[in-house]
Write a protein that holds these residues in place. Structure first.
Motif, short mmCIF file in Angstrom:
data_model
loop_
_atom_site.label_atom_id
_atom_site.label_comp_id
_atom_site.label_asym_id
_atom_site.label_seq_id
_atom_site.Cartn_x
_atom_site.Cartn_y
_atom_site.Cartn_z
N MET A 245 0.83 -1.15 0.05
CA MET A 245 -0.04 -0.04 0.17
C MET A 245 0.88 1.18 -0.09
SD MET A 245 -3.04 1.12 2.47
CE MET A 245 -4.07 2.71 2.37
N GLY A 246 1.90 1.44 0.83
CA GLY A 246 2.63 2.60 0.88
C GLY A 246 3.30 2.88 -0.23
N VAL A 247 3.96 1.74 -1.18
CA VAL A 247 4.64 2.06 -2.46
C VAL A 247 3.61 2.56 -3.57
CG1 VAL A 247 6.18 1.10 -4.20
CG2 VAL A 247 6.44 0.56 -1.69
N ALA A 248 2.36 1.63 -3.46
CA ALA A 248 1.57 2.07 -4.66
C ALA A 248 0.74 3.25 -4.27
CB ALA A 248 0.19 0.82 -4.23
N CYS A 249 0.45 3.83 -3.02
CA CYS A 249 0.04 5.29 -2.91
C CYS A 249 0.91 6.07 -3.27
CB CYS A 249 -0.47 5.29 -1.28
SG CYS A 249 -1.74 4.27 -1.02
N THR A 250 2.29 5.97 -3.21
CA THR A 250 3.40 6.95 -3.41
C THR A 250 3.22 7.08 -5.14
OG1 THR A 250 4.62 6.27 -1.53
CG2 THR A 250 5.72 7.56 -3.23
N GLY B 182 9.57 4.42 9.15
CA GLY B 182 9.34 4.68 7.67
C GLY B 182 7.93 4.43 7.15
N ASN B 183 7.13 3.69 7.74
CA ASN B 183 5.71 3.55 7.08
C ASN B 183 4.99 5.14 7.18
OD1 ASN B 183 5.77 0.90 6.65
ND2 ASN B 183 5.53 0.28 8.93
N LEU C 115 -0.89 5.68 3.63
CA LEU C 115 -0.66 4.53 4.19
C LEU C 115 -0.92 5.11 5.84
CD1 LEU C 115 -0.05 1.56 5.07
CD2 LEU C 115 2.37 2.05 4.65
N ARG C 116 0.03 6.17 5.97
CA ARG C 116 0.16 6.72 7.33
C ARG C 116 -0.88 7.13 8.19
NH1 ARG C 116 -0.06 12.38 7.62
NH2 ARG C 116 1.69 12.68 9.02
N ASP C 117 -2.07 7.61 7.39
CA ASP C 117 -3.36 8.02 7.87
C ASP C 117 -4.03 6.94 8.44
OD1 ASP C 117 -3.19 11.07 7.24
OD2 ASP C 117 -2.81 10.24 5.21
N TYR C 118 -4.04 5.75 7.38
CA TYR C 118 -4.57 4.35 7.58
C TYR C 118 -4.31 4.00 8.99
CZ TYR C 118 -6.93 0.06 6.31
OH TYR C 118 -7.70 -1.26 6.37
N LEU C 119 -2.83 3.85 9.11
CA LEU C 119 -2.14 3.27 10.16
C LEU C 119 -2.31 4.04 11.39
CD1 LEU C 119 1.26 2.33 8.98
CD2 LEU C 119 -0.35 0.76 9.08
N MET C 120 -2.54 5.33 11.41
CA MET C 120 -2.76 6.19 12.58
C MET C 120 -4.35 6.00 12.98
SD MET C 120 -0.64 9.82 12.46
CE MET C 120 -1.20 10.39 10.76
N PHE D 292 13.95 -3.22 8.04
CA PHE D 292 13.38 -4.24 7.83
C PHE D 292 13.97 -5.38 7.08
CE2 PHE D 292 12.26 -2.78 3.88
CZ PHE D 292 11.96 -3.80 2.85
N ALA D 293 13.69 -6.77 7.33
CA ALA D 293 14.50 -7.81 6.75
C ALA D 293 13.33 -8.52 5.65
CB ALA D 293 14.91 -8.90 7.72
N PRO D 294 13.97 -8.37 4.43
CA PRO D 294 12.88 -9.34 3.20
C PRO D 294 12.90 -10.55 3.83
CG PRO D 294 15.13 -8.73 2.49
CD PRO D 294 15.03 -7.95 3.75
#
Length: 375
Positions: A70-75, A184-185, A191-196, A296-298
């Motif tokens: 979501m984060g990358v897609a929204c950006t 970083g999220n 995404l930031r607003d969704y998480l908050m 983060f670790a993939p």
């Protein structure tokens, strides 16, 4: 249909009397009713239980996609809109983003409406996920919950503390949980607003200091102590936590006088299967580099497929997750805690976590001989 045609043909071959014609009409009606009943039986997939199962799958899938892309897609979408005739929309949001940049560091912007969405109840029932309370928590104290283990996506932590699906607000009245995750999220638009909205905050010192010192009492910050390092070793059948050298959360608790609460989630490691790279291998080297420089670790993991549990995919396996919240450890407020004090309360925390695990392990499917591995 063949029966109906034969019946109709038989009427034509006879005299065509009124009686015979009525008999054919009745036969037609009975045949039509049988056809409709047969068609309805073919729609058995619309039964309540199957519809609920599909809704559960959709609810989990949306969170998995949120977690992963979501984060990358929204950006990318926002950058694209800037290059179109609708650029004003993107520009207004970016201006708002600059204005609102520090909100995640100040407790965020939770929404009880979002936390109570029906979709989270379907999310809960997919596994299912349960929250077990063992002790009351005083509302005049602040808390740091140490959540173990990390798993692949912290599914138990999210469902229990970022939604009201398992009744955290009812089980711990007056306590406001904040699930801490990678800072970083919160640099990702939307995404930031969704998480908050779910009460999720950055796991950094500024955010934690604010919540524990400037947000009153009754706050509970949930920290997944093992972090990315722990996720690299999670696999079904393994109960192992990365904790031996993780003492920063204890120091924070001492500086703010926040009580420590051990939390263990039975089943968190069971919902995904992962390729584990041995220490010293090239795969583990790549994972550690990502962890060091990005945070983060993939992981190479898989769950079940979207349409079948017998195929591979991104959906987690529907295995029960039971999160047990242990007894709080009273922590004094020490502005400048010494290493000796940190070590003392850290050892108390480790002992309390092991006792919690040993007390409840047999109730949730583990043998009496199972031992919690502390790394």
């Amino acid at each position: 249909m063949k029966t109906l045609i034969a019946a109709y043909s038989g009427v034509l071959r006879v005299s065509g009397t009124k009686y015979e014609w009525e008999e054919a009409v009745v036969g037609t009606r009975i045949g039509t009713g049988s056809s409709i009943l047969s068609a309805l039986q073919d729609l058995s997939w619309l039964s309540k239980s199957k519809v609920e199962k599909q809704l559960q799958i959709i609810s989990v899938l949306q969170w998995v996609l949120t977690f992963l892309v979501m984060g990358v897609a929204c950006t990318v979408i926002l950058m694209y809109i800037l290059c179109t005739d609708c650029w004003v929309i993107a520009a207004v949001y970016l201006a708002w983003l600059v204005f609102d940049w520090n909100t995640p560091k100040k407790g965020g912007r939770r929404s009880q409406w979002v936390r109570n969405w029906a979709i989270w109840r379907y999310f809960r029932d997919y596994f299912p996920i349960r929250l077990v309370k063992t002790h009351n928590l005083l509302i005049n104290r602040n808390y740091i919950f140490g959540y173990h283990p990390h798993g692949i996506m912290c599914l138990g932590a999210f469902c229990n503390f970022s939604t009201e699906a398992t009744g955290v607000g009812q089980k711990f009245p007056g306590i406001r949980p904040y699930l801490a995750t990678l800072a970083g999220n919160f640099r990702m638009p939307i995404l930031r607003d969704y998480l908050m909205s779910g009460g999720i905050c950055p796991v950094n010192r500024d955010s934690i200091d604010y919540i524990l010192s400037k947000n009153g009492s009754g706050n509970a910050i949930v920290i997944v102590v093992g972090g990315a390092a722990e996720s690299l070793n999670c696999m079904p059948g393994k109960n192992s936590v990365t904790l031996k050298n993780r003492k920063g959360f204890v120091k924070l608790a001492l500086r703010h006088g926040a009580d420590l609460v051990p939390v263990y989630s039975f089943g968190e490691n069971e919902v995904y299967k992962q390729v584990i790279f041995e220490e010293g291998s090239w795969g583990r080297w790549v994972q550690k580099k990502f962890q060091k420089h990005i945070g983060f670790a993939p992981c190479i993991f898989h769950g079940r497929g979207l349409f079948s549990s017998n195929t591979w995919g991104l959906l987690p396996y529907s295995k029960p997750i039971t999160t047990v919240v242990g007894e709080p450890i009273t922590i004094p407020k020490v502005d400048h805690p010494s290493q000796r004090e940190i070590d003392f309360y850290h050892s108390m925390y480790v002992s309390s976590l092991i006792r919690l695990f040993d007390k409840y392990k047999t109730k949730f499917g583990l043998p009496e001989t199972e031992v919690l591995d502390i790394n």
